[in-house]
Design a protein around this motif. Structure first.
Motif, short mmCIF file in Angstrom:
data_model
loop_
_atom_site.label_atom_id
_atom_site.label_comp_id
_atom_site.label_asym_id
_atom_site.label_seq_id
_atom_site.Cartn_x
_atom_site.Cartn_y
_atom_site.Cartn_z
N GLN A 194 0.83 -1.18 0.00
CA GLN A 194 0.00 0.00 0.00
C GLN A 194 0.88 1.25 0.00
N ARG A 195 0.49 2.23 -0.83
CA ARG A 195 1.25 3.46 -0.88
C ARG A 195 1.08 4.23 0.41
N PRO A 196 2.14 4.89 0.87
CA PRO A 196 1.99 5.71 2.07
C PRO A 196 1.09 6.91 1.78
N PRO A 197 0.37 7.40 2.77
CA PRO A 197 -0.51 8.55 2.53
C PRO A 197 0.29 9.79 2.17
N GLY A 221 1.42 11.81 13.15
CA GLY A 221 2.78 11.95 12.62
C GLY A 221 3.58 10.68 12.74
N GLU A 222 3.39 9.95 13.84
CA GLU A 222 4.09 8.68 14.01
C GLU A 222 3.58 7.64 13.02
N GLU A 223 2.29 7.70 12.71
CA GLU A 223 1.69 6.72 11.79
C GLU A 223 2.03 7.01 10.33
N ALA A 224 1.94 8.27 9.94
CA ALA A 224 2.01 8.62 8.52
C ALA A 224 3.24 9.42 8.13
N GLY A 225 4.01 9.86 9.10
CA GLY A 225 5.16 10.70 8.78
C GLY A 225 4.76 12.17 8.70
N HIS A 226 5.64 12.97 8.15
CA HIS A 226 5.41 14.42 8.11
C HIS A 226 4.57 14.77 6.89
N PRO A 265 3.09 21.52 13.87
CA PRO A 265 3.83 21.60 12.60
C PRO A 265 3.23 20.82 11.44
N LEU A 266 2.38 19.84 11.69
CA LEU A 266 1.77 19.09 10.59
C LEU A 266 0.62 19.83 9.92
N VAL A 267 0.03 20.80 10.62
CA VAL A 267 -1.24 21.38 10.17
C VAL A 267 -1.01 22.38 9.04
#
Length: 242
Positions: free
Chosen positions: A3-6, A85-90, A112-114
């Motif tokens: 599966q491709r990462p989001p 962030g831990e699940e999907a990265g930055h 910082p992700l928003v």
């Protein structure tokens, strides 16, 4: 096939109460949570028609109320962003909140992700900070007939946030209500377009983009759009009469 990462994510925050330290009721008994399910489904359908993989997650509250200076949902939102962030990265994240959840989303937008916030019938007390919204896209959608939260306070927040460095816009829903039951399909379609547009997986309606590009000195009314006129502009039709 792996599966491709989001490539992006949406974090959904449902409404609640001004006070209440007990946990939200479970499952279908949690009516504010239930009300957001159609939005989650609509965003999921839009993602399936997109080339981008968008992860959709919902915040789980430890308490059902805001509870004054405790601001319990804000801490839940920040913890959910850290977990995302831990699940999907930055990845870029749009926060989608309703009522109390929109207040939590606005307050958590400095994470910082928003990338942006879509607030539905938001609760916007005049003393809430806006500096954390600098550099973010913020679109608030509010019924002109809302008696639970104030559309005037939402409009005021867009102006305060724009002066603080945010790109802001407000869309007014004539004939809507706080629970977003009246004119529900219009709420769902608009919200999906806004979330997709802010994430870059779709196109923002032209008038919304123009409002987001207003200078910091713009008056609150300049960045306020009417849903029916916005839909008419998108569809190339004459605007509906008030």
């Amino acid at each position: 096939m792996a599966q491709r990462p989001p490539s992006a994510a949406v974090l959904v925050l449902h409404g609640g109460r001004e006070s209440g330290t007990g946990p939200p009721p479970p499952g279908p008994l949690n009516l504010p949570g239930l009300r957001m399910r159609p939005f989650v489904r609509a965003i999921g359908r839009a993602d399936r028609g997109s080339a981008d993989d968008v992860l959709v997650r919902q915040v789980r509250y430890a308490h059902r109320g805001w509870n004054g200076p405790r601001a319990d949902p804000l801490h839940d939102a920040l913890a959910a962003l850290d977990a995302l962030g831990e699940e999907a990265g930055h990845v870029p994240v749009v926060l989608l909140g309703h009522s109390m959840g929109a207040r939590a989303a606005l307050c958590a937008a400095g994470h910082p992700l928003v990338r942006g916030v879509v607030g539905l019938a938001p609760w916007c007390p005049p003393g809430d900070p806006v500096s954390q919204l600098a550099g973010r896209d913020v679109v608030l959608v509010h019924s002109s007939r809302d008696r639970m939260t104030s559309p005037q306070a939402s409009q005021s927040l867009t102006a305060r946030a724009r002066r603080a460095g945010a790109r802001t816009c407000m869309v007014t829903v004539r004939g809507g209500d706080h629970a977003m039951i009246r004119r529900a399909p219009a709420w769902h379609r608009l919200t999906t377009a806004l979330v997709s547009g802010l994430l870059g997986s779709g196109s923002l309606p032209g008038p919304v983009r123009a409002a987001l590009d207003l200078p910091p000195t713009a008056e609150a009314t300049e960045g306020t759009l009417d849903l029916d006129r916005l839909r008419a502009a998108m569809e190339g039709a004459a605007p509906a009469k008030p």
